[in-house]
Structure formats: structure tokens, C-alpha cells
Write an enzyme that holds these catalytic residues in place. Structure first.
Site, mmCIF file in Angstrom:
data_model
loop_
_atom_site.group_PDB
_atom_site.id
_atom_site.type_symbol
_atom_site.label_atom_id
_atom_site.label_comp_id
_atom_site.label_asym_id
_atom_site.label_seq_id
_atom_site.Cartn_x
_atom_site.Cartn_y
_atom_site.Cartn_z
ATOM 1 N N LYS A 188 0.858 -1.195 0.000
ATOM 2 C CA LYS A 188 0.000 0.000 0.000
ATOM 3 C C LYS A 188 0.897 1.249 0.000
ATOM 4 O O LYS A 188 2.114 1.148 0.048
ATOM 5 C CB LYS A 188 -0.919 -0.007 1.218
ATOM 6 C CG LYS A 188 -1.445 -1.386 1.618
ATOM 7 C CD LYS A 188 -2.347 -2.043 0.592
ATOM 8 C CE LYS A 188 -2.688 -3.442 1.091
ATOM 9 N NZ LYS A 188 -3.640 -4.197 0.422
HETATM 10 C C1 LIG Z 1 -4.130 -5.455 1.481
HETATM 11 C C2 LIG Z 1 -5.572 -5.585 1.689
HETATM 12 C C3 LIG Z 1 -6.102 -6.140 2.864
HETATM 13 C C4 LIG Z 1 -5.240 -6.780 3.932
HETATM 14 O O1 LIG Z 1 -4.365 -5.881 4.533
HETATM 15 P P1 LIG Z 1 -3.309 -6.414 5.616
HETATM 16 O O2 LIG Z 1 -2.815 -5.168 6.280
HETATM 17 O O3 LIG Z 1 -2.241 -7.131 4.869
HETATM 18 O O4 LIG Z 1 -4.039 -7.302 6.553
HETATM 19 C C5 LIG Z 1 -7.474 -6.150 3.025
HETATM 20 N N1 LIG Z 1 -8.300 -5.652 2.076
HETATM 21 C C6 LIG Z 1 -7.827 -5.140 0.926
HETATM 22 C C7 LIG Z 1 -8.780 -4.578 -0.080
HETATM 23 C C8 LIG Z 1 -6.448 -5.102 0.692
HETATM 24 O O5 LIG Z 1 -5.991 -4.611 -0.472
#
Ligand SMILES: *Cc1c(COP(=O)(O)O)cnc(C)c1O
Length: 380
Positions: A188
Site C-alpha cells: 500500500k
Molecule cells: C491489502 C488488503 C487487505 C489486507 O491488509 P493487511 O494489512 O495485509 O491485513 C485487506 N483488504 C484489501 C482490499 C487489501 O488490499
């Protein structure tokens, strides 16, 4: 492409990390306070302010933030929760973590997000919550989904994992949500290594989330430590250890100061991709929806039926050319873990099989971008 025997691969994404993050983490280590403490509190306040809401509750990941959000919404066994299949699989997994039944909804192919019609089509008398995803950073139409769900007593949780720095109706994404969950995974735009946040405007929800993330404790370990009086904590309900560390929060505070610059750069590069790819007939690109702006966490394209190479073939051609692209967003209902869930999702099936994510990172050069576009065009 080879230079000195090592192939220069264009990565799909690269976190923007500098000496400032390294120094901030080192300072947390030197302070002797490495678990959840003052830096977590500071990061929560700064992140909530940036997201345009009252409270931030830092946790270990977006997955744990979503799990807490569902518990706060009262979701449990016997309930249905609507989620898009077109999402990282954690969006569906948390419904099962809460003991509820997963109900998949289809998407609007223009945005990759569920809209109110998609949600309405799969509501049942047992629907207790909806997880609305801002997929790839593109803001979903939260108000329309809430207009459908609020009168029915169905809680809408925003999965804003990808959406830090995106906007919805001229406010930050997440600002209009009762509960929004964020990810700080390096995939992200704002990273703490691992980490997440739950944001909410509601005092009572924030208070309960703080208790649940820390074993159900009535007073946090950090607050007990800072108190001049002896405090004996109490445990009124079963909680979890979903805490973030102060080392992660120290990194997050620095990352937050970079966010606007990171988003501006991604939007500039994405606009250039869109111009260059406009010459390829039928290829659709990620872009701003009518009601907001995307941070382009993922720059996806979808291939038309007549495209020369198949999607997976094109990914291989790109890899052969030293370009690390990715398949488009996954669809959980096509995985064995969800084979038992009934799902008729034509737009999702099409999107997941016809899309790919192109490289986009902060210091990407125009020359690298040209290389990607040429490689795609060569197989059109
Ligand atoms: C990356 C992601 C998650 C999970 O995030 P983590 O911090 O790795 O648990 C959940 N939902 C979406 C849409 C994502 O892109």
C-alpha cells in the site's frame, strides 16, 4: 535487458522509505518503549486527522482492523455479510473469523467496486453488515450503499486498505464511514512494515476497539505505566492481541508526511499511462470515478476480447522484457477456500481474468514507463 549480468527488472511497486524512517525507528528503540505506547497514540491522532474522522485505533493489520469492525457491528454466527469477491482474500476471510456467512456481490466493471445495485441484489433477511472495498484506491460510492443499508440496520464497513490519500466527494476516503479499516503493508502507499488502523467518528466504538485489540483490558498497559496511582485492570470481554508497536508507529508518522507527495506523483504517472495507452483500442485503464479521486495504489488495465495476447501470455511477455506486472485483482470465489459459496458474478469473472496491474512507483522514470507501454503495445 542486461547490465553486468544482472537483469534490470522494473518492479510493480516500491515503498518510499528514507533515512527519516530509519532514524525514527531507531529513536523508538533507544527510548526503551517498543510496544504500543506514546508513538502509537500520536500516530493514531495524526492518521485520524488526515482521514477526516475523530478516532484512529492502530492495530497489527487491516485484516485485524476488519475483524474488529465486524465485531463492533455485532456480527456473529447466523449473520450474513456481503463482500465483493473481487478483493484481496482477507476481505472475505474476516467474515469467517467473525463466525458469519460470506455472501459475494458482483462489481461495477468501470470502477472494480461494488455499487448499491450489486449489494441490493444479494441482501438476505440475515444480512448484518457489508464490507465495501475501495479497490486499488478507487473510492467506492459509500453514500449510495449507506442510503440502502442504514434504514435496514445493516452496518457498512469501509475496507479502505488501499485508499489512503484518495478522496470521496471532496473529503478524504473513510471520512464518511462509521467504521473504516486501513492497511500499512508495503504493497500500500503508506507502510509500517505490517500494520493497520480502524477509524471511526464514534467515541463508544473507538473505546471498545481499544479494549478488544488489547486482550479486553479496561486500562491499557501504556496508561497503567504512566499512572501515579496503582491501577488494577479488568477484563469484561474476550479480546485479542492486535496491537501495533511503537517502532511501527514511528515509521508511520514519517510516512504520513510523505503521503500527499506520493499520491501526487502516482497521479501524474498514471495520467501519463492513460495518455500513452489511449492508442490501444479497447484497453480500459483505472481512473477517477465520478464521485472522487483515486490514489492509484494499483494501476490496472483490462484487455478487450480481440487483444492479441491473452492476459497470462502478456504477463509472461512483460516478464521476459524485464517488467514485473501482476495479474489483476483476485476473486475469492474462484479459490478453493470459497468453493462452497454459491456465486454468480459475471462482471467479477471478467475483470479478474482480463485485467493486469502495471508497474507504478514513486521514482519510476518516463523511460521505464515507455518501456512498459511499448511491451504491452507489441502484443496488442
Ligand atoms: C491489502 C488488503 C487487505 C489486507 O491488509 P493487511 O494489512 O495485509 O491485513 C485487506 N483488504 C484489501 C482490499 C487489501 O488490499
Amino acid at each position: 535487458m542486461r547490465s553486468g549480468g544482472t537483469r534490470t527488472v522494473i518492479p510493480v511497486i516500491k515503498p518510499v522509505l528514507g533515512e527519516e524512517e530509519a532514524a525514527a525507528v531507531a529513536e523508538a528503540v533507544r527510548s526503551g518503549w517498543v510496544a504500543q505506547g506514546p508513538r502509537v497514540a500520536e500516530f493514531e491522532a495524526a492518521f485520524a486527522a488526515r482521514a477526516g474522522t475523530a478516532h484512529g485505533v492502530a492495530v497489527s493489520s487491516c485484516t485485524t482492523a476488519l475483524h474488529l469492525a465486524l465485531l463492533l457491528a455485532g456480527v456473529g454466527p447466523g449473520d450474513d455479510v456481503v463482500v465483493p469477491s473481487l478483493s484481496f482474500i482477507a476481505t472475505a476471510n474476516v467474515v469467517r473469523h467473525a463466525g458469519a456467512r460470506v455472501v459475494f456481490a458482483d462489481i461495477d466493471p468501470a470502477t472494480g467496486n461494488m455499487d448499491a445495485k450489486n449489494v441490493e441484489a444479494v441482501l438476505t433477511p440475515r444480512t448484518r453488515a457489508v464490507i465495501l472495498v475501495d479497490q486499488g484506491g478507487i473510492p467506492a460510492d459509500l453514500d449510495a450503499v449507506r442510503a440502502l443499508c442504514d434504514p435496514l440496520g445493516i452496518t457498512v464497513v469501509e475496507d479502505a486498505a488501499c485508499a489512503a490519500g484518495s478522496t470521496y466527494k471532496d473529503r478524504p476516503t473513510g471520512a464518511g464511514a462509521e467504521l473504516a479499516a486501513w492497511s500499512f503493508h508495503p504493497r500500500k502507499l503508506l507502510t509500517t512494515g505490517e500494520g493497520g488502523m480502524l477509524t471511526t467518528p464514534a467515541d463508544a466504538l473507538a473505546r471498545r476497539a481499544r479494549r478488544l485489540r488489547e486482550h479486553g483490558m479496561s486500562v491499557s498497559a501504556a496508561d497503567r505505566h504512566g499512572s501515579a496511582k496503582v491501577v488494577i485492570e479488568e477484563y469484561d470481554e474476550t479480546g485479542f492481541n492486535y496491537r501495533m508497536t511503537d517502532m511501527q508507529a514511528a515509521m508511520g508518522l514519517v510516512q504520513l508526511t510523505r503521503l500527499d507527495g506520493v499520491v501526487a506523483r502516482r497521479r501524474e504517472l498514471a495520467a501519463r499511462y492513460r495518455r500513452l495507452l489511449a492508442d490501444l483500442p479497447g484497453v480500459a485503464c483505472a481512473g477517477d470515478p465520478a464521485h472522487g479521486t483515486t490514489n492509484y495504489q494499483s494501476f490496472w488495465i483490462t484487455l478487450p476480447d480481440g487483444f492479441g495476447a491473452g492476459r497470462d501470455e502478456l504477463l509472461q511477455h512483460l516478464l521476459d522484457a524485464g517488467i514485473s506486472a501482476r495479474r489483476g485483482i483476485m476473486a475469492a470465489h474462484r479459490e478453493r477456500a470459497y468453493a462452497d459459496v454459491e456465486a454468480d458474478l459475471p462482471a467479477t469473472d471478467r475483470f479478474t481474468t482480463r485485467s493486469l496491474i502495471l508497474p507504478l512507483f514513486h521514482d519510476m522514470t518516463h523511460a521505464q514507463q515507455d518501456r512498459v507501454v511499448e511491451a504491452v503495445a507489441a502484443h496488442a
